[in-house]
Every structure is written in C-alpha cells, then in structure tokens.
Design an enzyme around this catalytic site. Sequence first.
Site, short mmCIF file in Angstrom:
data_model
loop_
_atom_site.label_atom_id
_atom_site.label_comp_id
_atom_site.label_asym_id
_atom_site.label_seq_id
_atom_site.Cartn_x
_atom_site.Cartn_y
_atom_site.Cartn_z
N SER A 3 0.81 -1.22 0.00
CA SER A 3 0.00 0.00 0.00
C SER A 3 0.84 1.27 0.00
CB SER A 3 -0.93 0.01 1.21
OG SER A 3 -0.18 -0.10 2.42
N GLY B 195 -1.86 -4.29 1.14
CA GLY B 195 -1.93 -5.49 1.96
C GLY B 195 -0.99 -6.60 1.55
N ASN C 206 4.06 -5.52 5.65
CA ASN C 206 2.92 -6.30 6.14
C ASN C 206 3.36 -7.60 6.80
OD1 ASN C 206 0.60 -4.64 5.38
ND2 ASN C 206 1.29 -4.99 3.28
N ASP D 92 -4.86 7.09 9.73
CA ASP D 92 -4.52 5.78 10.29
C ASP D 92 -3.11 5.75 10.87
OD1 ASP D 92 -2.86 5.69 8.06
OD2 ASP D 92 -4.01 4.14 7.04
N HIS E 255 -0.14 5.34 6.61
CA HIS E 255 0.02 5.64 5.19
C HIS E 255 0.33 7.12 4.96
CE1 HIS E 255 -2.35 1.87 5.22
NE2 HIS E 255 -1.55 1.58 4.21
#
Length: 213
Positions: free
Chosen positions: A33, A70, A99, A180, A183
């Site tokens: 991402s 992801g 991840n 979040d 990012h």
Amino acid sequence: MTPRSMVRSIVVLLFILASPLVGAATILVLGDSLSAGYGLRAEQSWPAHLARRLEGIEGTHTVVNASVSGETTAGGRARLPHALETHQPDVVVIELGANDGLRGLPLERMKSNLEAMIDHSRRAGAQVVLVGMQLPPNYGPAYANKFRQTFETVASERNTAFVPFLLAGFADRREWFQPDGLHPTAEAQPAILDNVWPAIEPMVRAGVKLSER
C-alpha cells in the site's frame, strides 16, 4: 567496393558511433500500500511522481506500478513471475515486507521470499532495488531490530542496490500521515521518491536496455 562506396560506408559508421544511445527503461515497482498510493489518487503516488521525473532523462521510460495494498513478500513472490513475463522490466523495485512485520510473520520466511524475488528478477535480466522498512517501536526492540536487519542482510548478501528506509526523513512527522498513522499523505510522496531516486537514477541513466529491444 569502390573508393567512393568505401568512403560512404566509413561516413555512415562514424555517424552511428557518434550518435547518442537513447535508453528505454521499464521500471517495475512491486510493493504494498505504501507504493500503491493507498488513500490517494493514482497520480499522487510516488511511482507516478517517478514517471514524471523520468521525463527529464533522455529516452522513453515506463513505470509499471504493480503494487497491491496489503501485499506480503509471499504474495509478491507469487505474482512476480507473471509481472516479469508481461512487462519485461529493466529495473525491479521491491518494496515489500512491511505487512510481514505488522502481522508478526516469520522473518526467516520474509528473507527467503526477498531473496527469491531478487534472484528471479535477475534471471529475467533486470537489475534490482531493494527497499527497506522499519517497524514502530511498540513491536518491541528485538523484533523491530531483526526486521530492519533482515533487509540489510539480504541487500548485502545479494549485492543489491538498497534503500535503507522508504520513509526516511519524515517517519516522525505526524502531519505527513493519513489518519490511520500508517500511510503517507500526498504531500509526503515526493519525499518518498527522493529516498528511492538515488538507487534508480544510475540504472536508468546507464541505459540498462536500449530502445532496440
């Protein structure tokens, strides 16, 4: 061959030798991402900024952003063969592993996947840029340090161009991250490109593969 035709041939040869070679590099970005531009428009991601910056280098260069939000190193390893066959890249930028770390996956498996992707890319005739990541301190110093060192070890053992940390220089700037906290925002994307660019630029300027391909 007559003297006149010989002179003509020599002139043509000298013209060819004196003509600049124009590169036509294809850069494949295989990431998660952070490279897919999560939460952003496609043209705001750092690979899109890369494509625009490459317009300043002589030649026709293409950036293929094959990043998936992801994605883990296992997923990237599975997708890479098809991407290599489809796009025939000259440079592969591997930005995967975040991840794996966030999910607490075995780092030995992450290392094996990264090594396999580097080896597969090279067998396909591409040069490789490995991009490192770091974990937040709440994951514990032992795991976080081993996670960071895994990228360094792979880059050293495989003698690969290496970007130590994708988010270097602004990881502690909360305003450069989306709500979040993971990012980067659109404003941070040029800084990400600045971190990756020193590893990519020499490969493109060297004309990894010329436009005769």
